[in-house]
Scaffold this active site. Structure first.
Site, PDB file in Angstrom:
ATOM      1  N   ARG A  36     -10.362 -11.126   1.121  1.00 29.66           N
ATOM      2  CA  ARG A  36     -11.904 -12.346   1.222  1.00 29.66           C
ATOM      3  C   ARG A  36     -10.720 -13.142   1.494  1.00 29.66           C
ATOM      4  O   ARG A  36     -11.785 -14.843   1.430  1.00 29.66           O
ATOM      5  CB  ARG A  36     -11.665 -12.103  -0.429  1.00 29.66           C
ATOM      6  CG  ARG A  36      -9.815 -11.602  -1.038  1.00 29.66           C
ATOM      7  CD  ARG A  36     -10.949 -10.807  -2.721  1.00 29.66           C
ATOM      8  NE  ARG A  36     -11.067  -9.208  -2.275  1.00 29.66           N
ATOM      9  CZ  ARG A  36     -11.386  -8.687  -3.350  1.00 29.66           C
ATOM     10  NH1 ARG A  36     -11.195  -9.350  -4.764  1.00 29.66           N
ATOM     11  NH2 ARG A  36     -11.320  -7.794  -3.116  1.00 29.66           N
TER      12      ARG A  36
ATOM     13  N   LYS B 208       0.757  -1.131  -0.409  1.00 33.63           N
ATOM     14  CA  LYS B 208       0.557   0.172  -0.179  1.00 33.63           C
ATOM     15  C   LYS B 208       0.798   1.371   0.048  1.00 33.63           C
ATOM     16  O   LYS B 208       1.624   1.432   0.674  1.00 33.63           O
ATOM     17  CB  LYS B 208      -0.526  -0.134   1.531  1.00 33.63           C
ATOM     18  CG  LYS B 208      -1.867  -1.105   0.818  1.00 33.63           C
ATOM     19  CD  LYS B 208      -2.894  -0.959   1.965  1.00 33.63           C
ATOM     20  CE  LYS B 208      -4.814  -1.473   2.158  1.00 33.63           C
ATOM     21  NZ  LYS B 208      -4.980  -1.537   1.559  1.00 33.63           N
TER      22      LYS B 208
HETATM   23  N1  BES Z   1      -8.204  -3.530   3.746  1.00 36.30           N
HETATM   24  C1  BES Z   1      -8.325  -3.343   2.652  1.00 36.30           C
HETATM   25  C2  BES Z   1      -9.553  -2.130   2.344  1.00 36.30           C
HETATM   26  C3  BES Z   1      -9.607  -0.955   2.756  1.00 36.30           C
HETATM   27  C4  BES Z   1      -9.070  -0.334   1.994  1.00 36.30           C
HETATM   28  C5  BES Z   1     -10.477  -0.757   4.242  1.00 36.30           C
HETATM   29  C6  BES Z   1      -9.122   0.872   2.508  1.00 36.30           C
HETATM   30  C7  BES Z   1     -10.392   0.826   4.288  1.00 36.30           C
HETATM   31  C8  BES Z   1      -9.314   1.338   4.157  1.00 36.30           C
HETATM   32  C9  BES Z   1      -8.608  -4.493   1.717  1.00 36.30           C
HETATM   33  O1  BES Z   1      -7.574  -5.337   2.201  1.00 36.30           O
HETATM   34  C10 BES Z   1      -7.763  -4.320   0.358  1.00 36.30           C
HETATM   35  O2  BES Z   1      -6.532  -3.944   0.475  1.00 36.30           O
HETATM   36  N2  BES Z   1      -8.109  -4.047  -0.774  1.00 36.30           N
HETATM   37  C11 BES Z   1      -8.295  -4.681  -2.315  1.00 36.30           C
HETATM   38  C12 BES Z   1      -8.461  -5.374  -3.141  1.00 36.30           C
HETATM   39  C13 BES Z   1      -8.247  -4.578  -4.863  1.00 36.30           C
HETATM   40  C14 BES Z   1      -6.859  -5.203  -4.324  1.00 36.30           C
HETATM   41  C15 BES Z   1      -9.126  -6.003  -5.500  1.00 36.30           C
HETATM   42  C16 BES Z   1      -8.717  -2.544  -2.191  1.00 36.30           C
HETATM   43  O3  BES Z   1      -9.166  -2.174  -2.180  1.00 36.30           O
HETATM   44  O4  BES Z   1      -7.511  -2.124  -3.560  1.00 36.30           O
HETATM   45 ZN    ZN Z   2      -5.990  -5.636   1.332  1.00 36.39          ZN
END
Ligand code: BES
Ligand code: ZN
Ligand code: ZN
Length: 491
Positions: A343, A269
């Site tokens: 997921r 991230k």
């Molecule tokens: N924990 C994150 C989602 C999230 C983002 C929660 C911002 C709270 C605030 C999750 O694990 C994630 O990173 N999801 C990705 C999925 C993508 C790679 C398909 C996302 O949302 O970018």
């Molecule tokens: Zn994530």
């Protein structure tokens, strides 16, 4: 904070908060002396009594704040929560530790509220807005941001109202309990810490038991989707099973995403996104606090709180994009993106929950997708599923509790978007650029791990941390707790 009912005005010195609807014309209650003054201010359009508007004055040396209620027809229980949230923030701003208020009495006159639900809303508004996470502050800083100690309601209400206050207190305190868990730094609130929290809850109530699956058992059971996510972490993975036997029959299972820190893994991230990722166990916190409070509320249902716990980190042993794992239910998953880890741990947790406990209903709660924040912002969680009755009940519980959800479409067209090319599934959508309808495709993935139970998914990604509101300061909201408890109380 103590909420005291039945006191009378006049005997105490301090801060008073009173309020009027836009339609009202007589302001001589509860302070006769103020009648004329408020009337004049209203006439002069200095104070229009719109919702949340304030006018400050002094009576017999006491500060009095007059709150606008807005129009009678626009009043509902969420506004009651907000007005009591304002009561607390105004009291804090006046640097007072106690406040007397006649709000309930006046509000109750306007609408034929269910007295129990009114009591709940009052307690929730007060206790949620009085919350602070101050354990890491120095004494000096703590003293500057004191919370309110006493609220004198000047209203006794019916027995039902009193009962409502008690229920609302349990619900709000459970929500604050979840907020504490979410606010705690990731290096403290790791899997072992959350296991201890769950163990304490189980030992405090004979109807709650805790079963913990550790790494060896997870391996033996074939929960490789969950293990893969934890592969780069120094902290052990765990799966907590809290069981509350308040009733018999098939259980209702709550499954909460418990990523104690989400770095994104090798799909790391970026700055401005990684900072809040200690909060990626908000779903887990909501599930733990729901079980705790359900027992305190003596809800006569059989409940399960399933909490997969992992940390998504980078290291030489971490999972890599392109890896393929075999989940608990035998399906193979290609890792299209290591940041789509929630997921993966839910996949194993859902399939295990269904296979082992055969629940009637499974509701999962997860900070699953950034796409949900883009779609809905901060004031509702996303709601997805196929069982219309369950979805309707959750929508209602969200509206009743103020912990709102908004339905996203689960169209037939999306159902094969997570199919893999060299594996059964991919954890990143294989259609388009991979990110379109991100919250929906994430739910499509989850749905492949639930067969028989009625199932609904709540995406808490925005709701767990709104930008502040009348009864939430900025910071964790404990989203998921209130809606689940209202759901249990409603059904
Ligand atoms: N924990 C994150 C989602 C999230 C983002 C929660 C911002 C709270 C605030 C999750 O694990 C994630 O990173 N999801 C990705 C999925 C993508 C790679 C398909 C996302 O949302 O970018
Ligand atoms: Zn994530
Ligand atoms: Zn995550």
């Amino acid at each position: 904070m103590k909420i005291v009912t039945g006191n009378r005005f006049g005997s105490k010195k301090g801060l008073f908060i009173i309020g009027f609807f836009e339609e009202e014309k007589n302001y001589s209650q509860p302070f006769k002396e103020l009648g004329k003054e408020i009337e004049e201010k209203v006439k002069a359009k200095i104070f229009a009594k719109t919702f949340g508007e304030t006018y400050s004055t002094v009576v017999r040396g006491n500060k009095v704040i007059v709150l606008g209620f807005g129009k009678k027809q626009d009043l509902h229980l969420e506004k009651v929560r907000r007005l009591f949230g304002k009561t607390i923030s105004l009291t804090k701003a006046a640097k007072m530790e106690s406040v007397s208020t006649s709000l309930v009495e006046n509000l109750a006159k306007a609408k034929n509220f269910d007295q129990k639900r009114l009591g709940q809303a009052v307690a929730e508004g007060l206790i949620l807005s009085n919350y602070t996470f101050d354990k890491y502050l120095s004494k000096e800083r703590k003293n500057k941001q004191k919370s309110v100690q006493n609220v004198y309601l000047q209203f006794s209400g019916t027995k039902k109202f009193q009962e409502g206050l008690k229920i609302g207190t349990i619900i709000a305190e459970a929500t604050n309990f979840a907020r504490d868990l979410v606010e705690e730094p990731a290096s403290v609130a790791n899997s072992s810490y959350l296991e201890k929290v769950a163990a304490k809850i189980a030992s405090a109530n004979p109807k709650i038991s805790l079963n913990v699956l550790n790494k060896a058992e997870l391996k033996q059971l074939g929960m490789n989707a969950l293990l893969g996510v934890n592969a780069g972490s120094e902290n052990p993975p765990k799966l907590l099973v809290l069981e509350y036997k308040g009733g018999s029959g098939k259980p209702i299972a709550f499954v909460g995403k418990g990523i104690t820190f989400d770095s994104g893994g090798y799909n790391l991230k970026p700055t401005k996104y990684i900072e809040e990722m200690k909060d990626d166990m908000s779903g887990a916190a909501a599930v733990i606090s729901t079980i705790k409070a359900a027992a305190e509320l003596k809800i006569n249902k059989h409940l399960l709180g399933i909490v997969p716990l992992c940390e998504n980190m980078v290291s030489g042993s971490a999972q890599k994009p392109g890896d393929i794992v075999k989940a608990y239910n035998g399906k193979t998953i290609e890792i299209g993106n290591t940041d789509a880890e929630g997921r993966l741990i839910l996949a194993d947790a859902l399939a295990y929950t269904e296979n082992k406990y055969k629940p009637e209903i499974i509701i999962d709660l997860a900070t699953l997708t950034g796409a949900c924040v883009i779609a809905l912002g901060y004031y509702a969680a996303g709601l997805i599923g196929k069982d219309e009755k369950l979805l309707d009940a959750l929508k209602k519980a969200g509206d009743d509790s103020g912990d709102r959800v908004w339905p996203l479409p689960f169209y037939e067209e999306y159902q094969d978007w997570m199919d893999g090319s060299i594996s059964d599934l991919n954890n990143l959508s294989t259609k388009g650029k991979g990110y379109e309808a991100g919250s929906i495709t994430a739910a499509v993935f989850l749905s492949k791990f639930v067969d028989k139970s009625k199932w609904a998914h709540l995406d808490l990604s925005g709701a767990y941390w709104p930008m502040g509101s009348d009864y939430f300061d900025k910071g964790a909201t404990g989203s998921g707790t209130r809606i689940m408890l209202y759901y249990l109380l409603n059904n």
